[in-house]
Scaffold this motif. Structure first.
Motif, PDB file in Angstrom:
ATOM      1  N   PRO A 252       0.839  -1.201   0.000  1.00 21.75           N
ATOM      2  CA  PRO A 252       0.000   0.000   0.000  1.00 21.75           C
ATOM      3  C   PRO A 252       0.876   1.254   0.000  1.00 21.75           C
ATOM      4  O   PRO A 252       2.037   1.206   0.418  1.00 21.75           O
ATOM      5  N   PRO A 253       0.329   2.371  -0.437  1.00 27.13           N
ATOM      6  CA  PRO A 253       1.111   3.609  -0.403  1.00 27.13           C
ATOM      7  C   PRO A 253       1.363   4.051   1.038  1.00 27.13           C
ATOM      8  O   PRO A 253       0.574   3.739   1.940  1.00 27.13           O
ATOM      9  N   ARG A 254       2.466   4.746   1.259  1.00 28.10           N
ATOM     10  CA  ARG A 254       2.746   5.285   2.601  1.00 28.10           C
ATOM     11  C   ARG A 254       1.581   6.171   3.021  1.00 28.10           C
ATOM     12  O   ARG A 254       0.968   6.842   2.208  1.00 28.10           O
ATOM     13  N   GLY A 255       1.284   6.145   4.310  1.00 27.61           N
ATOM     14  CA  GLY A 255       0.208   6.961   4.832  1.00 27.61           C
ATOM     15  C   GLY A 255      -1.162   6.330   4.705  1.00 27.61           C
ATOM     16  O   GLY A 255      -2.170   6.934   5.058  1.00 27.61           O
ATOM     17  N   GLU A 256      -1.231   5.101   4.228  1.00 31.61           N
ATOM     18  CA  GLU A 256      -2.502   4.404   4.044  1.00 31.61           C
ATOM     19  C   GLU A 256      -3.192   4.142   5.380  1.00 31.61           C
ATOM     20  O   GLU A 256      -4.391   3.973   5.451  1.00 31.61           O
ATOM     21  N   GLY A 257      -2.415   4.075   6.454  1.00 36.52           N
ATOM     22  CA  GLY A 257      -2.981   3.806   7.769  1.00 36.52           C
ATOM     23  C   GLY A 257      -3.196   2.320   7.976  1.00 36.52           C
ATOM     24  O   GLY A 257      -2.681   1.479   7.238  1.00 36.52           O
ATOM     25  N   ALA A 258      -3.991   2.001   8.974  1.00 36.26           N
ATOM     26  CA  ALA A 258      -4.216   0.605   9.343  1.00 36.26           C
ATOM     27  C   ALA A 258      -4.830  -0.208   8.205  1.00 36.26           C
ATOM     28  O   ALA A 258      -4.679  -1.429   8.165  1.00 36.26           O
ATOM     29  N   ALA A 259      -5.486   0.435   7.270  1.00 32.21           N
ATOM     30  CA  ALA A 259      -6.099  -0.277   6.149  1.00 32.21           C
ATOM     31  C   ALA A 259      -5.053  -1.005   5.304  1.00 32.21           C
ATOM     32  O   ALA A 259      -5.355  -2.013   4.678  1.00 32.21           O
ATOM     33  N   GLY A 260      -3.824  -0.517   5.297  1.00 36.18           N
ATOM     34  CA  GLY A 260      -2.787  -1.140   4.499  1.00 36.18           C
ATOM     35  C   GLY A 260      -1.979  -2.204   5.218  1.00 36.18           C
ATOM     36  O   GLY A 260      -1.151  -2.883   4.604  1.00 36.18           O
ATOM     37  N   ASP A 261      -2.209  -2.379   6.510  1.00 34.65           N
ATOM     38  CA  ASP A 261      -1.398  -3.311   7.296  1.00 34.65           C
ATOM     39  C   ASP A 261      -1.512  -4.754   6.807  1.00 34.65           C
ATOM     40  O   ASP A 261      -0.527  -5.486   6.785  1.00 34.65           O
TER      41      ASP A 261
END
Length: 134
Positions: free
Chosen positions: A3-12
């Motif tokens: 995921p792109p940086r800064g995606e937050g927990a959604a990208g974990d």
């Protein structure tokens, strides 16, 4: 795909899947569970100062007011795996994490590797011991 940086927990989840795909498991399930829990706790103690007393061999004199570098409230492990580190008695916990430093700067995708060595007791039981960071 990460995921792109800064995606937050959604990208974990995507980061976790990428780690697991890149490094297939090679530890017993119980060793992996223990190392992951210990690695997360040790990283939280190091970065956010939470639970340093649990690791006196890593943080000697931790009661002397050493200020944590990151806010405990704005710290999270995004993904983690535990794998052998070349020999059966050595392991590495690879962590990807996010946090806000004392200056207020938030960053995700930070990477930390923590190393452990298995030791045997006189009673035949073994345990994993964190190694000093160099």
């Amino acid at each position: 795909m990460l995921p792109p940086r800064g995606e937050g927990a959604a990208g974990d989840w995507a980061i976790q899947q990428a780690l697991e795909t890149a490094w297939p498991t090679d530890l017993s399930a119980s060793d992996e569970r223990w190392l992951l829990a210990a690695g997360r706790a040790l990283l939280r103690a190091d970065a956010a100062g939470v639970g340093r007393g649990q690791w006196p061999e890593v943080f000697p004199g931790s009661g002397r007011g050493l200020a944590p570098a990151f806010s405990a409230a704005r710290f999270r492990v995004q993904a983690a795996i535990a794998r052998r580190d070349g020999r059966p008695d050595r392991a590495v916990v690879h962590l990807v994490w996010a946090g806000t430093d004392r200056g207020g700067t938030y960053s995700d995708g930070r990477i930390t590797d923590l190393y452990f060595t298995r030791t045997a007791s006189t009673k035949g039981a073994s345990s994993w011991v964190p190694q000093p960071r160099t």
